[in-house]
Design an enzyme around this catalytic site. Structure first.
Site, PDB file in Angstrom:
ATOM      1  N   GLU A  51       9.153  16.619  15.059  1.00  0.00           N
ATOM      2  CA  GLU A  51       9.670  16.349  13.712  1.00  0.00           C
ATOM      3  C   GLU A  51       8.983  17.292  12.721  1.00  0.00           C
ATOM      4  O   GLU A  51       7.756  17.277  12.597  1.00  0.00           O
ATOM      5  CB  GLU A  51       9.373  14.888  13.336  1.00  0.00           C
ATOM      6  CG  GLU A  51       9.957  14.489  12.001  1.00  0.00           C
ATOM      7  CD  GLU A  51       9.583  13.057  11.597  1.00  0.00           C
ATOM      8  OE1 GLU A  51       8.418  12.666  11.777  1.00  0.00           O
ATOM      9  OE2 GLU A  51      10.471  12.350  11.091  1.00  0.00           O
TER      10      GLU A  51
ATOM     11  N   LYS B 179       0.886  -1.159   0.000  1.00  0.00           N
ATOM     12  CA  LYS B 179       0.000   0.000   0.000  1.00  0.00           C
ATOM     13  C   LYS B 179       0.923   1.208   0.000  1.00  0.00           C
ATOM     14  O   LYS B 179       1.424   1.645   1.027  1.00  0.00           O
ATOM     15  CB  LYS B 179      -0.873  -0.019   1.268  1.00  0.00           C
ATOM     16  CG  LYS B 179      -2.229   0.634   1.091  1.00  0.00           C
ATOM     17  CD  LYS B 179      -2.174   2.100   0.712  1.00  0.00           C
ATOM     18  CE  LYS B 179      -1.897   3.009   1.867  1.00  0.00           C
ATOM     19  NZ  LYS B 179      -1.593   4.398   1.448  1.00  0.00           N
TER      20      LYS B 179
ATOM     21  N   GLU C 212       9.105   1.338  11.274  1.00  0.00           N
ATOM     22  CA  GLU C 212      10.162   2.352  11.150  1.00  0.00           C
ATOM     23  C   GLU C 212       9.457   3.711  11.139  1.00  0.00           C
ATOM     24  O   GLU C 212       8.757   4.041  10.185  1.00  0.00           O
ATOM     25  CB  GLU C 212      10.976   2.127   9.872  1.00  0.00           C
ATOM     26  CG  GLU C 212      11.798   0.835   9.965  1.00  0.00           C
ATOM     27  CD  GLU C 212      12.636   0.518   8.735  1.00  0.00           C
ATOM     28  OE1 GLU C 212      13.159  -0.604   8.672  1.00  0.00           O
ATOM     29  OE2 GLU C 212      12.764   1.373   7.848  1.00  0.00           O
TER      30      GLU C 212
ATOM     31  N   CYS D 213      13.658  10.811   7.400  1.00  0.00           N
ATOM     32  CA  CYS D 213      13.458  10.444   8.805  1.00  0.00           C
ATOM     33  C   CYS D 213      14.765  10.558   9.582  1.00  0.00           C
ATOM     34  O   CYS D 213      14.766  10.783  10.778  1.00  0.00           O
ATOM     35  CB  CYS D 213      12.901   9.030   8.903  1.00  0.00           C
ATOM     36  SG  CYS D 213      13.973   7.806   8.135  1.00  0.00           S
TER      37      CYS D 213
HETATM   38  P1  NAD Z   1       2.221   8.529   7.288  1.00  0.00           P
HETATM   39  O1  NAD Z   1       2.286   7.810   8.569  1.00  0.00           O
HETATM   40  O2  NAD Z   1       1.268   9.654   7.148  1.00  0.00           O
HETATM   41  O3  NAD Z   1       1.844   7.542   6.092  1.00  0.00           O
HETATM   42  C1  NAD Z   1       2.634   6.392   5.826  1.00  0.00           C
HETATM   43  C2  NAD Z   1       1.764   5.366   5.145  1.00  0.00           C
HETATM   44  O4  NAD Z   1       0.775   4.901   6.070  1.00  0.00           O
HETATM   45  C3  NAD Z   1       0.994   5.878   3.933  1.00  0.00           C
HETATM   46  O5  NAD Z   1       0.989   4.881   2.944  1.00  0.00           O
HETATM   47  C4  NAD Z   1      -0.395   6.097   4.486  1.00  0.00           C
HETATM   48  O6  NAD Z   1      -1.419   6.030   3.515  1.00  0.00           O
HETATM   49  C5  NAD Z   1      -0.498   4.937   5.459  1.00  0.00           C
HETATM   50  N1  NAD Z   1      -1.494   5.107   6.502  1.00  0.00           N
HETATM   51  C6  NAD Z   1      -1.897   6.244   7.107  1.00  0.00           C
HETATM   52  N2  NAD Z   1      -2.851   5.972   8.027  1.00  0.00           N
HETATM   53  C7  NAD Z   1      -3.060   4.634   8.014  1.00  0.00           C
HETATM   54  C8  NAD Z   1      -3.932   3.749   8.706  1.00  0.00           C
HETATM   55  N3  NAD Z   1      -4.776   4.187   9.638  1.00  0.00           N
HETATM   56  N4  NAD Z   1      -3.866   2.438   8.411  1.00  0.00           N
HETATM   57  C9  NAD Z   1      -3.018   1.961   7.488  1.00  0.00           C
HETATM   58  N5  NAD Z   1      -2.179   2.752   6.773  1.00  0.00           N
HETATM   59  C10 NAD Z   1      -2.190   4.076   7.041  1.00  0.00           C
HETATM   60  O7  NAD Z   1       3.702   9.002   6.963  1.00  0.00           O
HETATM   61  P2  NAD Z   1       4.207   9.886   5.745  1.00  0.00           P
HETATM   62  O8  NAD Z   1       3.722  11.274   5.972  1.00  0.00           O
HETATM   63  O9  NAD Z   1       3.888   9.203   4.479  1.00  0.00           O
HETATM   64  O10 NAD Z   1       5.794   9.822   5.924  1.00  0.00           O
HETATM   65  C11 NAD Z   1       6.512  10.689   6.747  1.00  0.00           C
HETATM   66  C12 NAD Z   1       6.805  10.040   8.090  1.00  0.00           C
HETATM   67  O11 NAD Z   1       7.453   8.797   7.879  1.00  0.00           O
HETATM   68  C13 NAD Z   1       7.748  10.839   8.954  1.00  0.00           C
HETATM   69  O12 NAD Z   1       7.318  10.791  10.280  1.00  0.00           O
HETATM   70  C14 NAD Z   1       9.068  10.081   8.819  1.00  0.00           C
HETATM   71  O13 NAD Z   1       9.966  10.248   9.884  1.00  0.00           O
HETATM   72  C15 NAD Z   1       8.595   8.678   8.721  1.00  0.00           C
HETATM   73  N6  NAD Z   1       9.619   7.844   8.082  1.00  0.00           N
HETATM   74  C16 NAD Z   1      10.330   6.976   8.860  1.00  0.00           C
HETATM   75  C17 NAD Z   1      11.333   6.202   8.289  1.00  0.00           C
HETATM   76  C18 NAD Z   1      12.197   5.270   9.098  1.00  0.00           C
HETATM   77  O14 NAD Z   1      12.959   4.526   8.513  1.00  0.00           O
HETATM   78  N7  NAD Z   1      12.106   5.285  10.415  1.00  0.00           N
HETATM   79  C19 NAD Z   1      11.576   6.309   6.929  1.00  0.00           C
HETATM   80  C20 NAD Z   1      10.831   7.214   6.175  1.00  0.00           C
HETATM   81  C21 NAD Z   1       9.834   7.970   6.763  1.00  0.00           C
HETATM   82  O1  6OD Z   2      18.371   3.361   4.068  1.00  0.00           O
HETATM   83  C1  6OD Z   2      17.392   2.742   4.510  1.00  0.00           C
HETATM   84  O2  6OD Z   2      17.314   1.501   4.470  1.00  0.00           O
HETATM   85  C2  6OD Z   2      16.286   3.491   5.106  1.00  0.00           C
HETATM   86  N1  6OD Z   2      15.320   2.768   5.679  1.00  0.00           N
HETATM   87  C3  6OD Z   2      16.267   4.835   5.030  1.00  0.00           C
HETATM   88  C4  6OD Z   2      15.270   5.640   5.599  1.00  0.00           C
HETATM   89  C5  6OD Z   2      15.140   6.934   5.246  1.00  0.00           C
HETATM   90  C6  6OD Z   2      14.155   7.769   5.863  1.00  0.00           C
HETATM   91  O3  6OD Z   2      13.700   8.771   5.404  1.00  0.00           O
END
Ligand code: NAD
Ligand code: 6OD
Length: 483
Positions: free
Chosen positions: A387, A173, A249, A283
């Site tokens: 964040e 998804k 993550e 992130c």
């Molecule tokens: P988000 O949580 O809004 O959405 C992520 C995904 O979850 C999307 O596909 C969204 O449609 C889905 N989603 C949302 N609500 C849901 C629900 N109730 N049930 C199932 N799926 C649902 O995040 P975003 O805005 O797309 O991404 C930014 C965030 O992601 C930031 O907080 C960032 O730090 C985090 N992030 C973390 C990592 C990591 O490796 N730790 C990597 C990249 C991004």
């Molecule tokens: O490098 C990766 O495997 C990883 N998960 C990166 C995450 C980036 C976050 O924005």
């Protein structure tokens, strides 16, 4: 208008109820495509297809053949690298140079890494006077992959590749903001002959849409989720009903610690990347910069000089552009709300804090924001502790190692940290004391895909990468034979 459909059981298909939404280019405001919006019906179909693949062609395929197919997927992505990069840029607004150098090559490398690593993996054996015990690894089954918009292909394949290498079938998804490359990957899967039902994509939103249908479906055995911490909490509740295996993550507010004994030029170069790469929508961004007091002013000047001379904001398709558009107008407004909060809370702005006013005409209405450096915020200020996920960093001076460890750890997050120092003992000491899943010393975002990756505290649950991915995507079974 271009259509982006679901990819279920090896076929591109619309939603049963005909629901769609629009995919918008955030830099130009143009509509890229009309996207099918899935729900419980599409997830049902995808689960049935995945289960059929597991009990059929995919589940019975010899490991060597499975890995060969995954290597072909990696090749297929490389061959279409330019199309993947263009699709990623249109969906996200990120600079094409970044998509070419990072997003797409890593999207391909994820398949190579896990196909090679899992191909020769051994299991353990325990022998005693009475019995021989040995472990067998089996796929978990149907894995739901829910991914974010900041590195759509990279972060999705970081989960899809190990899941498939371990023998599972997946239902992806993608973020509703970035549907294109998951769909394009479906074409590659078709071309190289991945059996139907192994790789499924159901497009849609999170709540009351494809996302919640996936997390609630009893036929889905595991969910690997990358996204916001609060979304992770919602998914955990939804998945509890069918006791799914979870890997999360989540968000970060990562400290970037600069000691006075650092190589200043290297620290400034690294800080430019960890602050502004991908518009700060990373992130792992080092958005809380702590600088040892004797070099605070020099570091600030060096950073501002680099921002003035190195950052080129503009058309994401221009190879010279280094800072593209944010993901959407809505996200731009969210970033601006942190700017307002920082003003109210007494922050001093050294640059940025606003939308740029000299953009080329065709991107003039895009979701662009200038790189922004703020000082003078208290530790509890919103922009200092939440964040922001934009090109906004805060800078705070510190006087001792003990003090900086304390303030660096004073957060609910624990994803990553960066330390700049030439003192090896200090590097070891501070790295050991920081609560973060990954600590970089004199570098940033340097990745070896065999290492554990994940977050402490509210930045995640579990680790992926190398054998840690193998653990998540397989069930271990012990066989005990009486001797
Ligand atoms: P988000 O949580 O809004 O959405 C992520 C995904 O979850 C999307 O596909 C969204 O449609 C889905 N989603 C949302 N609500 C849901 C629900 N109730 N049930 C199932 N799926 C649902 O995040 P975003 O805005 O797309 O991404 C930014 C965030 O992601 C930031 O907080 C960032 O730090 C985090 N992030 C973390 C990592 C990591 O490796 N730790 C990597 C990249 C991004
Ligand atoms: O490098 C990766 O495997 C990883 N998960 C990166 C995450 C980036 C976050 O924005």
């Amino acid at each position: 208008m271009k259509q982006i459909l679901h990819f279920i059981n090896g076929e591109f298909t619309a939603s049963e109820n005909g629901k769609t939404f629009l995919d918008i280019n955030p830099a130009t405001g143009e509509t890229i495509a009309e996207v099918a919006e899935g729900g419980p019906k599409e997830i049902d179909r995808a689960v049935a297809a995945a289960k059929a693949a597991l009990s059929g062609a995919w589940g019975n395929m010899p490991v060597a053949e499975r890995m060969k197919l995954l290597m072909a997927v990696a090749d297929g992505v490389q061959k279409r690298a330019e199309a993947f990069a263009a699709a990623e840029v249109a969906d996200t607004g990120k600079p094409i140079g970044l998509a070419r150098q990072i997003d797409i090559p890593r999207g391909s490398a994820n398949f190579v890494q896990f196909a090679e690593h899992f191909k020769y993996v051994a299991t353990e054996c325990w022998e005693n006077d009475q019995a021989l015990n040995y472990a067998q690894r089996r796929p978990v089954g149907v894995v739901g992959v829910i991914s974010p918009w900041n590195f759509p292909l990279l972060l999705m394949t970081w989960k899809v590749a190990p899941a498939l290498a371990a023998g599972n079938a997946v239902i992806v998804k993608p973020s509703e903001e970035t549907p294109a490359t998951a769909s394009l990957l479906g074409e590659v899967m078709q071309e190289v002959g991945i059996p139907n039902g192994v790789y499924n994509v159901v497009q849609g939103f999170g709540p009351d849409s494809a996302g919640s249908a996936l997390t609630e479906h009893p036929g889905v055995n595991a969910i690997t989720f990358t996204g916001e911490t609060t979304t992770g909490m919602t998914i955990m509740r939804a998945a509890a009903g069918s006791l799914k295996r979870l890997s999360f993550e989540l968000g970060g507010k990562n400290p970037n610690i600069i000691f006075a004994d650092c190589d200043l030029e290297a620290a400034l170069d690294g800080t430019m990347r960890s602050s502004f790469a991908n518009q700060g929508e990373v992130c792992l961004a080092g958005s809380r910069i702590y600088v040892e007091r004797p070099i605070f002013e020099r570091f600030l000047e060096g950073l501002l000089h680099r921002i003035r001379t190195q950052v080129k904001i503009g058309d994401p398709m221009d190879p010279q552009t280094t800072l593209g558009s944010l993901i959407s107008k809505g996200h731009l407004e969210r970033v601006e709300s942190y700017i307002e909060a920082a003003k109210q809370e007494g922050g001093t702005f050294h640059c940025g804090g606003k939308r740029p006013d000299n953009l080329p005409t065709h991107v003039a209405k895009g979701a662009f924001f200038e790189p922004t450096v703020i000082t003078g915020l208290a530790s509890h200020a919103k922009a200092q502790c939440e964040e922001i996920f934009g090109p906004v960093v805060t800078m705070v001076p510190f006087d001792s190692e003990e003090e900086v460890i304390k303030i660096a750890n004073d957060t609910d997050y624990g994803l990553s940290a960066t330390i700049w120092t030439t003192n090896l003992n200090r590097a070891h000491r501070v790295a050991g004391a920081i609560d973060a899943g990954i600590v970089w010393v004199n570098t940033w975002f340097l990745r070896d895909l065999r290492t554990p990756f994940g977050g402490m505290k509210r930045s995640g649950i579990g680790r992926e990468g190398g054998v840690y991915s193998l653990e998540f995507y397989t069930e271990l079974k012990n066989v005990c034979i009486k001797l």
